[in-house]
Design an enzyme around this catalytic site. Structure first.
Site, PDB file in Angstrom:
ATOM      1  N   CYS A  16      -1.115   0.597  10.465  1.00  0.00           N
ATOM      2  CA  CYS A  16      -1.365  -0.478   9.509  1.00  0.00           C
ATOM      3  C   CYS A  16      -0.126  -1.269   9.122  1.00  0.00           C
ATOM      4  O   CYS A  16       0.899  -0.700   8.740  1.00  0.00           O
ATOM      5  CB  CYS A  16      -2.007   0.107   8.250  1.00  0.00           C
TER       6      CYS A  16
ATOM      7  N   CYS B 205     -17.008  -9.462   3.667  1.00  0.00           N
ATOM      8  CA  CYS B 205     -16.371  -8.158   3.490  1.00  0.00           C
ATOM      9  C   CYS B 205     -15.155  -8.320   2.587  1.00  0.00           C
ATOM     10  O   CYS B 205     -14.205  -9.028   2.937  1.00  0.00           O
ATOM     11  CB  CYS B 205     -15.953  -7.594   4.841  1.00  0.00           C
TER      12      CYS B 205
ATOM     13  N   CYS C  97      -0.485   5.119   6.830  1.00  0.00           N
ATOM     14  CA  CYS C  97      -1.246   5.002   8.077  1.00  0.00           C
ATOM     15  C   CYS C  97      -0.407   4.280   9.139  1.00  0.00           C
ATOM     16  O   CYS C  97      -0.005   3.131   8.947  1.00  0.00           O
ATOM     17  CB  CYS C  97      -2.534   4.241   7.832  1.00  0.00           C
TER      18      CYS C  97
ATOM     19  N   ARG D   3     -20.101  -3.229  15.721  1.00  0.00           N
ATOM     20  CA  ARG D   3     -19.335  -4.445  15.487  1.00  0.00           C
ATOM     21  C   ARG D   3     -18.015  -4.404  16.239  1.00  0.00           C
ATOM     22  O   ARG D   3     -17.255  -3.448  16.134  1.00  0.00           O
ATOM     23  CB  ARG D   3     -19.065  -4.615  13.989  1.00  0.00           C
TER      24      ARG D   3
ATOM     25  N   CYS E 156     -20.781   2.040   6.196  1.00  0.00           N
ATOM     26  CA  CYS E 156     -20.156   1.416   7.358  1.00  0.00           C
ATOM     27  C   CYS E 156     -18.897   2.211   7.672  1.00  0.00           C
ATOM     28  O   CYS E 156     -18.034   2.382   6.814  1.00  0.00           O
ATOM     29  CB  CYS E 156     -19.815  -0.032   7.045  1.00  0.00           C
TER      30      CYS E 156
ATOM     31  N   CYS F 138     -20.006  -6.523   1.411  1.00  0.00           N
ATOM     32  CA  CYS F 138     -19.510  -5.180   1.722  1.00  0.00           C
ATOM     33  C   CYS F 138     -18.130  -5.028   1.089  1.00  0.00           C
ATOM     34  O   CYS F 138     -17.299  -5.928   1.200  1.00  0.00           O
ATOM     35  CB  CYS F 138     -19.419  -4.993   3.235  1.00  0.00           C
TER      36      CYS F 138
ATOM     37  N   CYS G  15       0.827  -1.205   0.000  1.00  0.00           N
ATOM     38  CA  CYS G  15       0.000   0.000   0.000  1.00  0.00           C
ATOM     39  C   CYS G  15       0.869   1.265   0.000  1.00  0.00           C
ATOM     40  O   CYS G  15       1.852   1.340   0.738  1.00  0.00           O
ATOM     41  CB  CYS G  15      -0.909   0.006   1.233  1.00  0.00           C
TER      42      CYS G  15
END
Length: 409
Positions: free
Chosen positions: A72, A109, A69, A272, A202, A142, A65
């Site tokens: 992560c 997901c 962040c 959740r 979400c 999702c 990626c």
């Protein structure tokens, strides 16, 4: 406690608490934590009964990626020894999803690392959605692919996606401290794009990154204003090789208070418990089911989770029941308000968040998830030792999507 009675009354009426009341929940003592759980549990049962929705993550593309962040394991510059692979094929994703659905999951997901999808990526995911729904007509899907460009949410909706996940993660005031390659406003914009396209929005948060109580209340109040159907609460797993690897700030009691605060502020939303529940709630996980009505089954994006059969046993032993595909997740006033996930028996609310890092229960932090099978703690271990960071509970996922090994479901 007058505070808790007030919050229960407001929760049953869907009335927003004051910031002072939300902060007071986080400030309660460990001695009062069972009272807090009992109060928030009344709100949870009023809107969702004793049902627990199961969600299952499929990591379509892991690592690599370009975003930075801090939480992560898939971030730019991460030294975490996670699985790294590019897009898996639709049939592989469908096979992985089938394992979760066989284990009782109602929603799949689909998560991919990265800043956001290209139009070709949207085509790939659209093909994957079709492959999954061809085999499982009632499944909710999702997508969590990062920042969306104009028109992409509509294309995902047309392809059969029910929901889109993109987490806010933390307060607007401190967002720049954890990520510099995109902004808090970018995240808000993506959630709004998903909602406008008719997808069930979400969006959630990550706790444990060194934030203050005020930061937690800020982000949850911001989520309430965005009004997502689903609010995943991730508990940071400080993975080696990431900038936040030393941030072990959570206790089981702290996690319960955070979940209770989220339930009081978002009383009728699907709350959740996402990444990190096994690591930080540990043996208190069953108690947390009184606050949240949704969890992830099995593993997360880059980390291992509790065994799927153990999740099912935990739910049953705690006196709850797995929500079936014939049951509508959201309360009637939400289910009939829009066309998104959760508005029908096959709808629900998303779960992952951006393709970057944790969320989907797993990804907004792409890796705020997971946990492992731990070695038993010696009986002679002192209470002090048990309060030390539980690095033994963190294990990188080596099975499921992107491998030749069977998934945990």
């Amino acid at each position: 406690m007058d505070l808790l009675n007030t919050l229960v009354d407001k929760g049953l009426r869907r009335e927003l608490p004051t910031r002072e009341e939300a902060l007071a929940v986080l400030a309660t003592s460990d001695d009062d934590v069972l009272d807090v759980v009992a109060a928030a549990g009344k709100v949870r049962r009023h809107w969702f009964g004793r049902r627990v929705k199961l969600n299952y993550l499929v990591n379509l593309k892991s690592g690599l990626c370009p975003e930075d962040c801090s939480y992560c394991s898939q971030r730019l510059g991460s030294k975490a020894e996670i699985l790294k692979y590019t897009w898996i094929k639709p049939d592989e994703a469908s096979k992985a999803a089938a394992a979760g659905l066989a284990g009782g999951a109602k929603r799949v997901c689909l998560v991919a690392s990265g800043r956001g999808p290209t139009d070709r990526d949207v085509d790939r995911v659209s093909d994957t959605i079709k492959a999954i729904k061809d085999q499982n007509e009632d499944v909710e899907v999702c997508a969590c692919l990062g920042l969306l460009s104009d028109g992409q949410a509509e294309r995902l909706r047309a392809a059969g996606a029910d929901a889109y996940n993109h987490n806010l993660n933390t307060s607007e005031a401190t967002y720049g401290d954890i990520t510099t390659t995109h902004t808090y406003a970018d995240r808000v914009d993506t959630v709004q794009k998903a909602h406008a396209a008719g997808l069930s929005a979400c969006s959630g948060l990550i706790a444990g990154m060194g934030e203050t109580d005020e930061d937690l209340v800020d982000v949850v109040f911001s989520l309430r204003a965005l009004d997502p159907d689903s609010v995943p609460v991730n508990f940071l797993i400080p993975m080696e090789g990431t900038p936040l690897s030393k941030e072990w700030n959570l206790t089981p009691q702290r996690c319960l208070r955070i979940l209770a605060m989220v339930r009081f502020v978002c009383p009728d939303a699907e709350v959740r418990i996402a990444g990190g529940r096994e690591v930080h709630l540990r043996t208190m996980q069953p108690l947390a089911l009184n606050l949240a009505n949704s969890i992830f089954l099995g593993d997360y994006l880059t980390s291992e989770g509790q065994a799927g059969h153990a999740d099912l046993e935990m739910i049953a032993d705690a006196g709850f029941e797995v929500e079936g595909t014939d049951q509508v997740t959201l309360p009637e006033h939400r289910a009939t308000a829009g066309a998104g996930c959760g508005s029908h028996a096959g709808g629900g609310c998303g779960s992952h968040e951006s393709g970057e890092s944790v969320g989907c229960g797993s990804h907004a932090g792409g890796d705020v998830c997971g946990t492992a099978t731990a070695e038993p703690v010696p009986a002679a271990a002192s209470a002090a030792a048990l309060n030390e960071p539980r690095t033994d509970l963190v294990s990188v996922r080596r099975r499921g999507a992107g491998t030749d090994l069977a998934p945990n479901a």
